[in-house]
Scaffold this motif. Structure first.
Motif: not given
Ligand SMILES: [Zn+2]
Length: 252
Positions: A33-42
């Protein structure tokens, strides 16, 4: 049976040595896992190739023989109320295959919904009906259109032939070529591949030329109603064949 892999279970980068390697049971998974996008997508990263990807990176239909777009389109048509049997006939997929896509798509929930609404303009209510259908697994509850198995062929701008399923209004095949005959040959070739290997299905046409030549070319049969090079004789259609003139009147 092919399975849907969960997003994040494999690297979708075709150039990666670990491409499509499932993480199940791997002691040293290459996907993290590598954080989330601005929209909160994994977001995920492959440790092997260092590429990152998200849940919407075209990985919905992992390891399917059918292209993702085609699967989504089929699901969209289902959501619009087309019955599985007619989609099977029109698209050439087995009913079981379509059902399997549907069940597995339901597991992807939001991601599939997003794609269907954005790319195919499927409406929220239609999706709700689709998922309700999956939950019930009862085809009786699903709003389906009736079908008679008739097709409508239409010529546009003299070199675009289209074949529609009469009841679902689904486009079965399309041919674009230098002239009417070549365009309709494309249509019948598609039909032959998709569920009509032995002969053309009952067809209504808008009277464009070339349909008979095309059938001879693709199926090797000369229909009773006409000879080569003549437009269809509207009064003498053979069994199961009806021709419709441009003014909308059906002749048998
Ligand atoms: Zn990789």
């Amino acid at each position: 049976m092919e399975q849907f892999a969960k997003i994040g279970d494999f690297c979708p980068n075709e150039a990666c040595p670990d491409y499509a390697k499932l993480q199940d049971g791997q002691r040293q998974p290459n996907i993290i896992k590598s954080g989330k996008t601005k929209k909160g997508v994994q977001r995920y990263q492959c440790k092997t190739c260092k590429k990152t990807f998200t849940e919407t990176t075209g990985t919905l239909f992992f390891r399917k023989r059918t292209p993702e777009h085609e699967i989504l389109e089929t699901l969209a048509l289902l959501a619009e109320g087309n019955r599985i049997s007619s989609l099977s006939r029109v698209k050439g997929f087995k009913e079981d295959t379509i059902l399997a896509w549907l069940r597995e798509a339901a597991q992807h929930g939001e991601v599939v919904e997003e794609a269907l609404m954005a790319e195919f303009e499927v409406k929220r209510g239609q999706l709700d009906a689709l998922w309700a259908y999956v939950r019930n697994k009862g085809e009786k509850n699903y709003p389906e259109t009736d079908e008679s198995g008739q097709f409508w062929s239409k010529m546009r701008r003299s070199r675009r032939a289209t074949m529609l399923d009469m009841d679902s209004r689904l486009r079965v095949a399309r041919g674009i070529a230098k002239n009417e005959t070549l365009a309709s040959i494309e249509v019948f070739k598609t039909l032959k591949r998709r569920g009509h290997p032995d002969g053309p299905p009952p067809t209504i046409s808008d009277g464009w030329g070339g349909i008979d030549d095309a059938m001879i070319e693709v199926y090797g049969v000369v229909p009773e109603y006409s000879g080569r090079g003549r437009p269809p004789t509207r009064k003498k259609a053979c069994q199961g064949w009806h021709f419709q003139s441009a003014n909308g009147q059906t002749a048998r």
